[in-house]
Design a protein around this motif. Structure first.
Motif, PDB file in Angstrom:
ATOM      1  N   GLN A 250      53.930  36.095  37.853  1.00 32.30           N
ATOM      2  CA  GLN A 250      52.816  35.864  36.942  1.00 32.30           C
ATOM      3  C   GLN A 250      52.165  37.178  36.520  1.00 32.30           C
ATOM      4  O   GLN A 250      51.673  37.289  35.394  1.00 32.30           O
ATOM      5  CB  GLN A 250      51.781  34.940  37.592  1.00 32.30           C
ATOM      6  CG  GLN A 250      52.249  33.502  37.708  1.00 32.30           C
ATOM      7  CD  GLN A 250      51.113  32.529  37.930  1.00 32.30           C
ATOM      8  OE1 GLN A 250      49.975  32.785  37.551  1.00 32.30           O
ATOM      9  NE2 GLN A 250      51.413  31.405  38.558  1.00 32.30           N
ATOM     10  N   ALA A 254      51.645  38.297  32.775  1.00 32.53           N
ATOM     11  CA  ALA A 254      50.331  38.677  32.254  1.00 32.53           C
ATOM     12  C   ALA A 254      50.419  40.006  31.508  1.00 32.53           C
ATOM     13  O   ALA A 254      49.863  40.160  30.406  1.00 32.53           O
ATOM     14  CB  ALA A 254      49.320  38.775  33.396  1.00 32.53           C
ATOM     15  N   ASN A 257      52.088  39.463  28.218  1.00 34.72           N
ATOM     16  CA  ASN A 257      51.166  38.814  27.276  1.00 34.72           C
ATOM     17  C   ASN A 257      50.195  39.815  26.658  1.00 34.72           C
ATOM     18  O   ASN A 257      49.946  39.811  25.452  1.00 34.72           O
ATOM     19  CB  ASN A 257      50.386  37.707  27.994  1.00 34.72           C
ATOM     20  CG  ASN A 257      50.968  36.326  27.753  1.00 34.72           C
ATOM     21  OD1 ASN A 257      51.247  35.957  26.622  1.00 34.72           O
ATOM     22  ND2 ASN A 257      51.158  35.579  28.819  1.00 34.72           N
ATOM     23  N   VAL A 338      46.180  34.874  31.166  1.00 36.72           N
ATOM     24  CA  VAL A 338      45.957  36.099  31.941  1.00 36.72           C
ATOM     25  C   VAL A 338      44.666  35.982  32.738  1.00 36.72           C
ATOM     26  O   VAL A 338      44.624  36.284  33.942  1.00 36.72           O
ATOM     27  CB  VAL A 338      45.904  37.330  31.003  1.00 36.72           C
ATOM     28  CG1 VAL A 338      45.473  38.572  31.778  1.00 36.72           C
ATOM     29  CG2 VAL A 338      47.254  37.564  30.343  1.00 36.72           C
ATOM     30  N   TYR A 339      43.601  35.544  32.072  1.00 38.51           N
ATOM     31  CA  TYR A 339      42.299  35.400  32.734  1.00 38.51           C
ATOM     32  C   TYR A 339      42.399  34.433  33.911  1.00 38.51           C
ATOM     33  O   TYR A 339      41.922  34.718  35.017  1.00 38.51           O
ATOM     34  CB  TYR A 339      41.271  34.899  31.720  1.00 38.51           C
ATOM     35  CG  TYR A 339      39.899  34.661  32.302  1.00 38.51           C
ATOM     36  CD1 TYR A 339      38.960  35.679  32.368  1.00 38.51           C
ATOM     37  CD2 TYR A 339      39.537  33.405  32.789  1.00 38.51           C
ATOM     38  CE1 TYR A 339      37.704  35.467  32.912  1.00 38.51           C
ATOM     39  CE2 TYR A 339      38.286  33.175  33.332  1.00 38.51           C
ATOM     40  CZ  TYR A 339      37.367  34.210  33.379  1.00 38.51           C
ATOM     41  OH  TYR A 339      36.126  33.990  33.913  1.00 38.51           O
ATOM     42  N   PHE A 341      45.054  33.496  35.665  1.00 37.44           N
ATOM     43  CA  PHE A 341      45.886  34.028  36.759  1.00 37.44           C
ATOM     44  C   PHE A 341      45.122  35.059  37.586  1.00 37.44           C
ATOM     45  O   PHE A 341      45.139  35.011  38.825  1.00 37.44           O
ATOM     46  CB  PHE A 341      47.163  34.639  36.173  1.00 37.44           C
ATOM     47  CG  PHE A 341      47.768  35.723  37.016  1.00 37.44           C
ATOM     48  CD1 PHE A 341      48.276  35.441  38.278  1.00 37.44           C
ATOM     49  CD2 PHE A 341      47.817  37.041  36.555  1.00 37.44           C
ATOM     50  CE1 PHE A 341      48.823  36.447  39.062  1.00 37.44           C
ATOM     51  CE2 PHE A 341      48.353  38.040  37.332  1.00 37.44           C
ATOM     52  CZ  PHE A 341      48.860  37.741  38.595  1.00 37.44           C
ATOM     53  N   LEU A 363      42.983  44.825  34.645  1.00 34.07           N
ATOM     54  CA  LEU A 363      43.077  43.774  35.656  1.00 34.07           C
ATOM     55  C   LEU A 363      42.756  44.393  37.012  1.00 34.07           C
ATOM     56  O   LEU A 363      43.347  45.404  37.399  1.00 34.07           O
ATOM     57  CB  LEU A 363      44.487  43.173  35.686  1.00 34.07           C
ATOM     58  CG  LEU A 363      45.136  42.831  34.338  1.00 34.07           C
ATOM     59  CD1 LEU A 363      46.527  42.241  34.576  1.00 34.07           C
ATOM     60  CD2 LEU A 363      44.272  41.884  33.535  1.00 34.07           C
TER      61      LEU A 363
END
Length: 523
Positions: A250, A254, A257, A338-339, A341, A363
């Protein structure tokens, strides 16, 4: 010394010690006394405020009504603000308005009425409240979408299953084509549902102790295969990073993305940088990032040189289905996933962007506790160095929250501070004040003089002044965009107190740092 003289001296000492602004005025609103904090808050010499109307410290919309309010109060005795306090707007000497809390008291002596006002800048509090409200809104949307995606998944399971059964029983080509179209649409719906589930933080994850750099390198390979050759992609990965608890797959998704969103913001080509580093977030850092808890983190940031985003877009960019792309060119779920995860991994997401200057999305993943990681936790940086000679720093920053934070940081380090909200304003301050030792300026600012132009102006007109630049963008991107200024020293936002102290101390360690920096800006 009489008791009256002693009381007057104690009052002056008290006013000087109070960190909040204090103003005294007569019944006509003429200022009779102002403490040093009032001068700092509004950007005036306190002595020059004496004899002026308090209206000069208010925006036009409020000053037009102020005299009427006071006359009505003196005539009727109806107190709407006396002894109560409320939020109002103030006006600084540079024309900037800002929110403040105002409390007013009244005193009558020898038939004359006097007022005392205590004022406190609440810009930081408002910013924190806005960040909290934004986080709460996203959490509420996440709870709502989690329920919807669960029910919709059940519906799609039935739709896809029945279409597949029909596909196995029907043989004619025309019907098979219709079923294939139906299945493709249902699969698209399933992908959207998966995105909603990820945003709601209810997706199944394989959280393990991962090597961040390995995940970044894997994502980098996918990004390079996806991007056209006219995009320049690079990485700056920190050495010996501590491990974090996350889903490696993930994380790679992310980063892909974010990179794809960056590519869409650079239709003519551009540069993309992925950076990893270990950081320690303290209380001062929290004041800058607002939504990042205290502790040790590994930060992964993706920076592009695209069109950038305005404040309104930044407020909504992580909301599901919000997109600035044309209809049919995006679902609006990429950054929402993304947020979801990152938050599900116990981390945080921040965004730094300005129109025309690109975007950085960072992140933050908490470092694993002692004993659970193969690499040692990030060692704490040494405490801030104190200024040794009471130098004066001119802070040039158009963001009022960042400017206030920087001012507090510098004063805590022992520096005297002057403020300017733009490069143009800074040029005026430099012309009037001969006591400034360092110009500490942001690069991206409104007006004729941005940070780099201001640095050139300082080098040409004030060769003895030190210069320190700061920006939220990666150094090499800035340097390549400004090809004529290779190697200019930049303190990258967000920075820690110790980073600021070290950067300023380096400027005063002999003349070599000053000569090197000014020669680079001249080139």
């Amino acid at each position: 010394m009489t008791d009256q003289t002693f009381d007057a001296l104690m009052l002056m000492a008290l006013l000087d010690a109070i960190p909040d602004a204090v103003l005294m005025s007569d019944a006509d609103g003429i200022i009779t006394r102002a403490n040093p904090s009032a001068g700092t808050l509004f950007g005036y010499d306190p002595a020059k405020l004496i004899g002026q109307s308090v209206n000069m410290l208010m925006p036009q919309s409020l000053s037009d009504r102020h005299d009427g309010f006071m006359h009505s109060y003196l005539e009727t005795g109806q107190a709407r603000i006396i002894g109560r306090g409320r939020a109002v707007e103030g006006l600084r000497s540079n024309g900037q308005t800002f929110p403040l809390h105002l409390s007013i008291g009244r005193a009558d002596h020898d038939g004359n009425t006097h007022f005392v006002a205590i004022l406190h800048d609440i810009s930081a509090r408002q910013a924190a409240e806005e960040a909290l409200a934004r986080s709460a809104r996203l959490d509420a949307i996440g709870q709502m979408t989690g329920g919807i995606s669960h029910d919709f998944s059940n519906i799609l399971t039935v739709v896809i299953g029945n279409l597949e059964l029909l596909q196995a029983r029907i043989t004619d080509d025309e019907t098979q084509a219709m079923l294939a179209d139906g299945l493709e649409a249902a699969e698209l719906g399933a992908q959207l549902t998966a995105g909603l589930t990820a945003f709601a933080r209810k997706a199944a994850t394989q959280r393990t102790s991962i090597n961040v750099n390995a995940a970044c390198k894997a994502a980098l390979g996918m990004i390079k295969r996806t991007f056209d050759p006219h995009y320049k992609i690079s990485a700056e990965l920190g050495a010996d990073l501590p491990e974090v608890l996350a889903d490696a797959t993930q994380l790679q998704s992310a980063l892909l993305n974010i990179a794809l969103n960056g590519r869409d913001a650079m239709p003519e080509g551009g540069q993309l940088i992925i950076r990893s580093e270990a950081i320690s977030i303290d209380d001062t850092y929290i004041a800058q990032e607002l939504d990042v808890a205290e502790g040790d983190y590994v930060r992964i940031s993706v920076t592009d040189t695209g069109r950038g985003m305005g404040p309104d877009t930044q407020q909504r960019v992580f909301e599901p289905f919000y997109t600035t792309k044309p209809v049919g060119h995006g679902t609006g779920l990429g950054l929402a996933m993304v947020y979801g995860f990152v938050r599900q991994s116990g981390g945080h997401v921040t965004i730094y962007s300005e129109i025309g200057h690109g975007t950085t999305i960072a992140l933050y993943f908490p470092v694993l506790g002692e004993g659970s990681a193969q690499h040692p936790a990030v060692p704490p940086k040494p405490l801030e160095q104190r200024a040794s000679a009471n130098q004066t720093v001119l802070v040039v920053e158009d963001n009022p929250q960042v400017r206030k934070l920087t001012t507090v940081r510098l004063r805590n380090l022992g520096y005297r501070v002057q403020e300017a909200a733009s490069g143009d304003h800074a040029a005026e301050v430099l012309q009037q004040d001969n006591d400034i030792d360092v110009v500490f300026t942001d690069l991206v600012m409104p007006g004729e003089l941005d940070g780099l132009a201001l640095a050139r102006h300082v080098v040409a007109s004030y060769p003895n002044l030190r210069i320190l630049l700061t920006s939220g963008y990666a150094e090499d991107i800035l340097n390549r965009q400004s090809a004529n200024e290779p190697g200019v020293k930049i303190l990258r936002k967000p920075y820690r107190q110790s980073d600021l102290a070290a950067a300023l101390s380096a400027l005063f360690d002999g003349g070599s740092s000053l000569h090197s920096l000014t020669s680079q800006v001249k080139e």
